[in-house]
Structures are given as structure tokens and as C-alpha cells.
Design an enzyme around this catalytic site. Sequence first.
Site, PDB file in Angstrom:
ATOM      1  N   LYS A  60      -1.211  -1.520  -4.630  1.00  0.00           N
ATOM      2  CA  LYS A  60      -1.598  -0.271  -4.475  1.00  0.00           C
ATOM      3  C   LYS A  60      -0.971   1.060  -5.391  1.00  0.00           C
ATOM      4  O   LYS A  60      -0.371   1.521  -4.373  1.00  0.00           O
ATOM      5  CB  LYS A  60      -2.706  -0.114  -3.615  1.00  0.00           C
ATOM      6  N   ASP A  75       0.802  -0.898  -0.153  1.00  0.00           N
ATOM      7  CA  ASP A  75       0.182   0.168  -0.094  1.00  0.00           C
ATOM      8  C   ASP A  75       0.835   1.706   0.092  1.00  0.00           C
ATOM      9  O   ASP A  75       1.900   2.032  -0.704  1.00  0.00           O
ATOM     10  CB  ASP A  75      -1.041   0.046   1.439  1.00  0.00           C
TER      11      ASP A  75
HETATM   12  P1  IMP Z   1       2.190  -0.512   4.340  1.00  0.00           P
HETATM   13  O1  IMP Z   1       3.147   0.231   4.872  1.00  0.00           O
HETATM   14  O2  IMP Z   1       1.330   0.906   4.065  1.00  0.00           O
HETATM   15  O3  IMP Z   1       1.737  -0.581   2.230  1.00  0.00           O
HETATM   16  O4  IMP Z   1       0.935  -1.071   4.589  1.00  0.00           O
HETATM   17  C1  IMP Z   1       0.675  -2.519   4.264  1.00  0.00           C
HETATM   18  C2  IMP Z   1      -0.121  -3.299   5.357  1.00  0.00           C
HETATM   19  O5  IMP Z   1      -1.511  -2.965   5.372  1.00  0.00           O
HETATM   20  C3  IMP Z   1      -1.214  -4.257   5.086  1.00  0.00           C
HETATM   21  O6  IMP Z   1       0.197  -5.514   5.539  1.00  0.00           O
HETATM   22  C4  IMP Z   1      -1.781  -4.850   5.152  1.00  0.00           C
HETATM   23  O7  IMP Z   1      -2.547  -5.306   6.681  1.00  0.00           O
HETATM   24  C5  IMP Z   1      -2.391  -3.120   5.586  1.00  0.00           C
HETATM   25  N1  IMP Z   1      -3.759  -2.842   4.060  1.00  0.00           N
HETATM   26  C6  IMP Z   1      -3.054  -2.015   3.131  1.00  0.00           C
HETATM   27  N2  IMP Z   1      -4.329  -1.456   2.349  1.00  0.00           N
HETATM   28  C7  IMP Z   1      -5.024  -3.016   3.319  1.00  0.00           C
HETATM   29  C8  IMP Z   1      -6.498  -3.103   2.249  1.00  0.00           C
HETATM   30  O8  IMP Z   1      -6.563  -2.207   0.827  1.00  0.00           O
HETATM   31  N3  IMP Z   1      -7.227  -3.762   3.162  1.00  0.00           N
HETATM   32  C9  IMP Z   1      -6.664  -4.674   4.421  1.00  0.00           C
HETATM   33  N4  IMP Z   1      -5.716  -4.452   5.309  1.00  0.00           N
HETATM   34  C10 IMP Z   1      -4.796  -3.075   3.908  1.00  0.00           C
END
Ligand code: IMP
Length: 179
Positions: free
Chosen positions: A130, A102
Site C-alpha cells: 500500500k 503499509d
Molecule cells: P506497517 O508497519 O504499517 O507497514 O504494518 C504492517 C503490518 O500491519 C502488516 O504486517 C499487517 O499485519 C498490518 N496491516 C497493515 N495493513 C493491513 C490491512 O489492510 N489488513 C490487515 N493487516 C494490515
Amino acid sequence: MKEGIQSVLYSKEQLAQKVRQLGQEISRDYAGKNPLLVSVLKGSVVFMSDLMRAIDIPCQIDFMMVSSYGSGVKTSGVVKIMKDLDTPLEGRDLIIVEDILDSGKTLHYLKGMLTERRPKSVRIATLLDKPDRREAPVSADYCGFVVPDQFIVGYGLDYAEKYRNLPYIGVLKPDIYTK
Ligand code: IMP
Ligand code: MG
């Protein structure tokens, strides 16, 4: 449709087919090696368990738990190690297995930290990406699906620890998390 789910994004069958493809790709790329798959708990546990069975070369697994989200829908930017690996990484071909990339903050931090342990190689396999939301410089080497900027659940992904057991991936109704 399950309560709280707006629509199905990927069915059980679509997920199975994609994971099979990723397993074949990894088996080809790592032929003759013994990669270590590291699943980032808890979200990637369903993907991991299907992916490892789609890999037909020797491989090993380990688990790590980090917290970045709490129970909300946005990254806090703070990554805390809740459970570390049991396996030494030096000289290993490491594949970090994630459910979703994400903002990228979690994986950017993790990849950096694990790289310091001197594995021979480090790659990232994520079921979902994403890219529109990226804030940290990190990208996946293996990716199942590129998804729109919507909050999705199921197949391991949660909202406030719910929905992980859905066999498909669905879009969460916005009124669930804006309430
Ligand atoms: P990042 O550090 O923002 O890339 O977050 C990654 C983590 O956020 C993932 O391993 C998920 O646990 C959570 N996450 C991010 N987007 C979503 C979503 O759309 N649904 C559920 N969990 C999400
Ligand atoms: Mg989560």
C-alpha cells in the site's frame, strides 16, 4: 460472501498464480544459493507456505514475531520482538517475507535490526503493498499486488485476529472497524 466482507479483491486463483510467479522469480535470482526465508508472523504465514513451495531451489525457513498493531487498524509505531529467529544470519542471503507493506514502520525497523546481524544480502518479499500509506523509507524487492488504501483481510491477514483463514483477499466493511 462471508459476513463483514464488502468485496473480493483477489481470488484464490489470482493469488495462486501471483505466488507462483514470485516463486519463479526468486528461484531464478537465487540460483546456486540457499536463501533463508523469514516469515513475519502471523500475517505472512499463508503467503510463506505457498511461496516456499513455489521456490524450486534449496532454501530454508525461519519465523519471527513482532507486534506493531495490537488489534486495531493503524500502526502504533512501536515494534516489539515477541519471537526472535533461531538461525544465525551471518553470511546468509535473507529474504524477509511479509503479508503487507503499509506504513512501512514494521519492516523498516526489522530490516535495520536484521542487517546488523551481518547477512550477506537482505531483500523483502511482500504479497501486498500500500504505497500511499508509506511513512518509513522502505520498499519491497518482490511484490505481489499494489493495493488501494482499504483495510483488507484474508489469506493470512486479520482484523482483530479474525478472517485469516479466508482463502481469498477481501475488503473489510468499514462499519466493522469504525463501530
Ligand atoms: P506497517 O508497519 O504499517 O507497514 O504494518 C504492517 C503490518 O500491519 C502488516 O504486517 C499487517 O499485519 C498490518 N496491516 C497493515 N495493513 C493491513 C490491512 O489492510 N489488513 C490487515 N493487516 C494490515
Ligand atoms: Mg495484523
